[in-house]
Scaffold this active site. Structure first.
Site, PDB file in Angstrom:
ATOM      1  CE  LYS A   1     -50.325  38.118  32.471  1.00 37.84           C
ATOM      2  NZ  LYS A   1     -49.283  38.348  31.502  1.00 37.84           N
TER       3      LYS A   1
ATOM      4  CG  HIS B   1     -49.679  39.701  26.354  1.00 42.62           C
ATOM      5  ND1 HIS B   1     -50.143  38.859  27.332  1.00 42.62           N
ATOM      6  CD2 HIS B   1     -48.362  39.879  26.633  1.00 42.62           C
ATOM      7  CE1 HIS B   1     -49.155  38.544  28.156  1.00 42.62           C
ATOM      8  NE2 HIS B   1     -48.052  39.158  27.742  1.00 42.62           N
TER       9      HIS B   1
ATOM     10  CG  ASP C   1     -45.628  37.511  25.799  1.00 39.59           C
ATOM     11  OD1 ASP C   1     -45.467  38.488  26.552  1.00 39.59           O
ATOM     12  OD2 ASP C   1     -45.284  36.363  26.100  1.00 39.59           O
TER      13      ASP C   1
ATOM     14  CG  HIS D   1     -48.538  34.242  26.909  1.00 39.70           C
ATOM     15  ND1 HIS D   1     -48.801  33.328  27.883  1.00 39.70           N
ATOM     16  CD2 HIS D   1     -48.023  35.312  27.562  1.00 39.70           C
ATOM     17  CE1 HIS D   1     -48.474  33.816  29.060  1.00 39.70           C
ATOM     18  NE2 HIS D   1     -47.996  35.029  28.893  1.00 39.70           N
TER      19      HIS D   1
ATOM     20  CG  HIS E   1     -47.723  33.699  32.792  1.00 43.66           C
ATOM     21  ND1 HIS E   1     -46.822  34.255  31.927  1.00 43.66           N
ATOM     22  CD2 HIS E   1     -47.318  32.415  32.979  1.00 43.66           C
ATOM     23  CE1 HIS E   1     -45.909  33.356  31.603  1.00 43.66           C
ATOM     24  NE2 HIS E   1     -46.183  32.229  32.239  1.00 43.66           N
TER      25      HIS E   1
ATOM     26  CG  HIS F   1     -43.996  42.226  28.073  1.00 39.83           C
ATOM     27  ND1 HIS F   1     -44.218  42.151  29.434  1.00 39.83           N
ATOM     28  CD2 HIS F   1     -44.541  41.110  27.533  1.00 39.83           C
ATOM     29  CE1 HIS F   1     -44.861  41.023  29.698  1.00 39.83           C
ATOM     30  NE2 HIS F   1     -45.071  40.379  28.568  1.00 39.83           N
TER      31      HIS F   1
HETATM   32  O1  DOR Z   1     -41.394  35.175  27.327  1.00 41.78           O
HETATM   33  C1  DOR Z   1     -41.930  35.958  28.090  1.00 41.78           C
HETATM   34  N1  DOR Z   1     -41.417  37.196  28.328  1.00 41.78           N
HETATM   35  N2  DOR Z   1     -43.044  35.571  28.727  1.00 41.78           N
HETATM   36  C2  DOR Z   1     -43.595  36.327  29.674  1.00 41.78           C
HETATM   37  O2  DOR Z   1     -44.578  35.900  30.230  1.00 41.78           O
HETATM   38  C3  DOR Z   1     -42.994  37.618  30.082  1.00 41.78           C
HETATM   39  C4  DOR Z   1     -42.152  38.168  29.047  1.00 41.78           C
HETATM   40  C5  DOR Z   1     -41.243  39.290  29.548  1.00 41.78           C
HETATM   41  O3  DOR Z   1     -41.729  40.161  30.261  1.00 41.78           O
HETATM   42  O4  DOR Z   1     -40.069  39.286  29.208  1.00 41.78           O
HETATM   43 ZN    ZN Z   2     -46.192  38.697  28.444  1.00 40.49          ZN
END
Ligand code: DOR
Ligand code: ZN
Length: 348
Positions: free
Chosen positions: A100, A14, A248, A175, A137, A16
């Protein structure tokens, strides 16, 4: 000789990465330790079609540092308009390995997410049929539900009906932050799994709010009480195959986090593996680190274990991780675990 632990090269299930200059800045932090990662689709605009996933994958491939064999694994962002045929095409061709589900408004760039879960019934049925996992989520966004209860209410009100109504659907609750979520996973079979982040193994809600508000600990789902953190530590270190690493890691520029309305996300790509070694050592479970970070997720997604290994070594002095990562648009603060860490990744 100092203590070392050698594990199969890990996966981050997971992650980003964003796009553009941010992608280029953060990607090497992940590729230096991880062989693969599941890339989240919450870009602006989101990755909603197979064509979007193809272009995003190409952009990531172009940004991979030379000499790295890192493999991005892609996801599609489910909307109420997702075309089941397009999703099936992307999954069957190997372009994506999961889809997702973001409840609308639940987190960063989730405004195209799902409001009416009945509208994704057909897609979920198709996913169950073709074996495509659903990553969720797991938080409701009803303003009347307290933010600390949003995960457990989601499990009761949304996830349980989805699982009951969609036999064969494979689900990853992403998460997780509560003992309720751990218990929910334990009560199901191998078709239900959960990812656990690095930061939720270190912080509880006091870390965010006591002695001043600490925006770099603010993420979603928000960290809960200490008893929940302990449940997450127990689940991660337990060698139960249904729990695996999804960091995450979510980069945001510092000025956007240190603001009157700060963004949610902790950036942990840089120091995740040493931090995990610390948690597993504390639990007397160092030997289970490999399962959590390198085997359980691969088993769930049905991919082979990585070749190659990662060595973590114990240090005599506390390790000083970089405080932040510099990007062309500004700095991104690296997650501070708040305790001294005596582990580092060995140079091969
Ligand atoms: O804290 C987070 N940041 N939780 C999420 O679900 C998305 C993520 C983000 O993309 O910044
Ligand atoms: Zn995330």
């Amino acid at each position: 000789m100092s203590e070392t632990i050698r594990i199969i090269r890990p996966d981050d299930w997971h992650l980003h990465l964003r796009d553009g200059p941010m992608l280029k800045a953060v990607l090497p932090e992940t590729t230096q330790h991880f062989a693969r990662a599941l890339i989240m689709p919450n870009l602006e605009p989101p990755v909603i079609s197979s064509q979007d996933a193809q272009s995003y994958r190409d952009e990531i491939l172009r940004a991979i540092p030379e000499g790295s064999d890192f493999e991005p694994r892609m996801t599609l962002y489910l909307t109420e308009e997702t075309d089941p045929d397009d999703l099936a095409k992307a999954y069957n061709s190997g372009l994506i390995i999961a889809a997702k589900l973001y409840p609308v408004g639940a987190t960063t760039n989730s405004f195209s997410g799902v409001r009416d879960f009945d509208k994704v019934r057909a897609v979920l049925d198709r996913m169950a049929k073709i074996g495509c996992p659903l990553c969720v989520h797991g938080e409701v966004t009803d303003p009347n539900v307290d933010i600390f209860d949003r995960e457990s209410v989601f499990i009761d009100k949304i996830l349980t009906p989805i699982i009951t109504q969609t036999p064969g659907l494979r689900v990853v609750v992403e998460h997780i932050t509560t003992k309720d979520a751990v218990d929910f996973v334990l009560a199901h079979d191998k078709d239900l799994a959960a990812t656990i982040t690095t930061h939720h193994l270190f912080i509880n809600r006091n870390h965010i709010l006591v002695g001043g508000i600490r925006p770099h600990y603010y993420c979603l789902p928000v960290a809960k009480r200490e008893e929940h953190r302990l449940a997450l530590c127990a689940a991660s270190t337990s060698e139960d195959h249904r729990f695996f690493l999804g960091t995450d890691s979510a980069p945001h520029l510092d000025h956007l986090k240190e603001a009157a309305c700060g963004c949610a996300g902790c950036f942990t790509a840089t120091n995740t593996m040493p931090l995990l070694a610390h948690i597993f050592e504390q639990a007397n479970a160092l030997l289970n680190l490999e399962g959590f970070s390198s085997r359980h997720g691969a088993d769930f997604y049905g991919v082979p274990f990585n070749t190659g290994q990662l060595t973590l070594e114990k240090t005599d002095a506390p390790v000083r991780f970089p405080k932040s990562l510099t990007t062309p648009q500004g700095d991104v603060t690296v997650f501070d675990p708040g305790v001294e860490i005596y582990w580092q990744v060995a140079k091969e």
